[in-house]
Enzyme design. Structure first.
Site, PDB file in Angstrom:
ATOM      1  N   ASP A   1      36.446  38.135  36.276  1.00  0.00           N
ATOM      2  CA  ASP A   1      37.198  37.300  37.214  1.00  0.00           C
ATOM      3  C   ASP A   1      38.481  36.816  36.560  1.00  0.00           C
ATOM      4  O   ASP A   1      38.474  35.802  35.895  1.00  0.00           O
ATOM      5  CB  ASP A   1      36.307  36.133  37.632  1.00  0.00           C
ATOM      6  CG  ASP A   1      36.878  35.337  38.778  1.00  0.00           C
ATOM      7  OD1 ASP A   1      37.917  35.731  39.311  1.00  0.00           O
ATOM      8  OD2 ASP A   1      36.283  34.300  39.123  1.00  0.00           O
TER       9      ASP A   1
ATOM     10  N   GLU B   1      44.680  30.687  40.984  1.00  0.00           N
ATOM     11  CA  GLU B   1      43.711  30.929  42.058  1.00  0.00           C
ATOM     12  C   GLU B   1      42.476  30.069  41.848  1.00  0.00           C
ATOM     13  O   GLU B   1      41.850  29.616  42.799  1.00  0.00           O
ATOM     14  CB  GLU B   1      43.323  32.415  42.096  1.00  0.00           C
ATOM     15  CG  GLU B   1      42.453  32.815  43.281  1.00  0.00           C
ATOM     16  CD  GLU B   1      40.969  32.598  43.073  1.00  0.00           C
ATOM     17  OE1 GLU B   1      40.229  32.522  44.069  1.00  0.00           O
ATOM     18  OE2 GLU B   1      40.513  32.480  41.917  1.00  0.00           O
ATOM     19  N   GLU B   2      42.120  29.868  40.579  1.00  0.00           N
ATOM     20  CA  GLU B   2      40.851  29.195  40.273  1.00  0.00           C
ATOM     21  C   GLU B   2      40.890  27.693  40.549  1.00  0.00           C
ATOM     22  O   GLU B   2      39.840  27.056  40.591  1.00  0.00           O
ATOM     23  CB  GLU B   2      40.473  29.418  38.802  1.00  0.00           C
ATOM     24  CG  GLU B   2      40.193  30.876  38.441  1.00  0.00           C
ATOM     25  CD  GLU B   2      38.896  31.402  39.065  1.00  0.00           C
ATOM     26  OE1 GLU B   2      38.223  30.637  39.770  1.00  0.00           O
ATOM     27  OE2 GLU B   2      38.593  32.584  38.845  1.00  0.00           O
TER      28      GLU B   2
HETATM   29 ZN   LIG Z   1      38.744  35.127  40.870  1.00  0.00          ZN
END
Ligand SMILES: [Zn+2]
Length: 412
Positions: free
Chosen positions: A150, A185-186
């Site tokens: 991720d 994004e996180e």
């Molecule tokens: Zn991600």
């Protein structure tokens, strides 16, 4: 928010030579990839080298500039034109320098592209160094480290897929594809939001028919992801000696009863997304064991399975609010910071297994009329954990699958 030539961006110049990762063409292949394996595609070395470079540079949300600078250099070396877009510091880190999104394309910048390929370059904390299983590299070889899944695994597979496709398929026009790598994004998603906002006044304008989002989907094509809702609930009571509870009003007790009811409640179900789930992420209240607590508060979240993209979270918020009111009409306040309903994505492409995921992505942050796809190597079940990993086989399948997806979006 403005776009500028990456060439003049001071952070790039400020990076010392020692910190600069070498472009693939000049770098030695890592020791592990020196032994060609029978099951190895031609791009295995490229995949391992790029992922190692990306994972080796820490890029916790808010601190993505070094990995961004590496990526800009890498893309330019691969013949892409590159622009960067500054994104102001996050609210909780006002002193960090501006971060930047990266946009890359071939040829002259057009105003309409068939395909946007995108993922994020930030990770959750803490940084975990790159580590590859010792011995002969095969499809089963495990690669550990923060971001392997991720989402640096997705970034790597996307880049290798685009390069491989352009070098092996003469029917693909390189100028139909544009790449976007965003920050944060996180956390807040403000990287993608900045990009989305900038589309309204970008010069030349920019639109795309399809967007392929890279996030860990176990190498399956996602039919969508649940929505989300993030709130803080507070209960106000009255303090008293714990020997005389009838003289006070326990905020903790009210909160426990209310949370119990919410956990048992039906917050909504849909056939595609399943049940709306509820999490009491943080629970706090009171001052001492022998004092009836006057105040309690919780940080809660729901993964929303019902309703529309823009409004689904409001249905769930209302249900939570009603239960708080029903528990005690005077004690509770509910403040929800943000949320969205469930988002569907196009999973009707031949040759792909399908999946529905429960986590959020940048899809809600990118407004516009385009067909969405959500796909990536690795599993969300190990992302954000201390044993995050991806296998070489996962990455290589993703390189193949991204090429298939891109061809699909190009109408080929
Ligand atoms: Zn991600």
């Amino acid at each position: 928010m403005h776009w500028t030539s990456a060439i003049v961006f001071p952070a790039l110049l400020a990076l010392g030579a020692a910190q600069q990762q070498r472009p693939l063409s000049e770098a030695n292949h890592s020791g592990s990839s020196q032994h060609a394996s029978a099951d190895a595609p031609s791009y295995r070395g490229e995949v391992l080298q790029l992922l190692e470079s990306l994972v080796s540079i820490p890029s916790i949300s808010g601190e993505e500039n070094e990995v961004g600078s590496f990526l800009v250099d890498f893309l330019k070396h691969q013949g892409f034109k590159v622009d960067i877009q500054f994104v102001p510091p996050p609210n909780d880190k006002p002193d960090v320098p501006d971060r930047f999104n990266i946009l890359a394309w071939h040829g002259d910048r057009k105003s309409n592209y068939k395909t946007l390929v995108t993922s994020h370059i930030d990770t959750v904390p803490p940084h975990i160094p790159w580590e590859i299983e010792k011995g002969h590299v095969s499809k089963d070889t495990v690669i550990k480290g923060r971001g392997t899944t991720d989402a640096k695994g997705s970034v790597t597979a996307q880049l290798v897929a685009v390069n491989h496709l352009l070098s092996t398929n003469k029917h693909v026009n390189p100028e139909d594809i544009i790449l976007l790598f965003v920050v944060s994004e996180e956390t807040s998603g403000d990287g993608m939001r900045a990009f989305s906002d900038s589309l309204k006044h970008m010069n030349p304008p920019l639109s795309f028919d399809s967007a392929i989002f890279g996030e860990p989907t176990e190498n399956k094509l996602a039919c969508g992801h649940k929505g989300a809702l993030f709130c803080t609930a507070e209960a106000k009571g009255k303090d008293a000696h714990s020997g005389y509870p009838e003289l006070g009003k326990s905020a903790n007790e009210l909160m426990i009863r209310a949370m119990n009811k919410i956990l048992d409640a039906d917050l909504g179900y849909s056939p595609l997304f399943g049940k709306t789930t509820f999490n009491v992420g943080r629970f706090d209240g009171g001052v001492a064991s022998n004092v009836v607590p006057a105040k309690a508060w919780v940080d809660i979240s729901a993964r929303v399975a019902v309703g529309s993209e823009k409004e689904g979270q409001n249905d769930v918020r209302k249900k939570i609010y009603d239960i708080l009111q029903e528990t005690d009409p005077e004690a509770f306040t509910l403040n929800c910071s943000h949320g969205y309903g469930p988002y569907e994505s196009n999973c009707d492409v031949e040759g792909f297994e399908q999946i529905v995921v429960n986590y959020g992505t940048d899809i809600p942050n990118l407004e516009g009329d385009y067909v969405r796809y959500l796909y990536g190597p690795g599993s969300i079940l190990v992302a954000h954990g201390d044993h995050e990993y991806v296998t070489v086989g996962d990455l290589e399948k993703a390189v193949e699958d991204y090429q298939k997806l891109i061809l699909h979006t190009l109408g080929q």
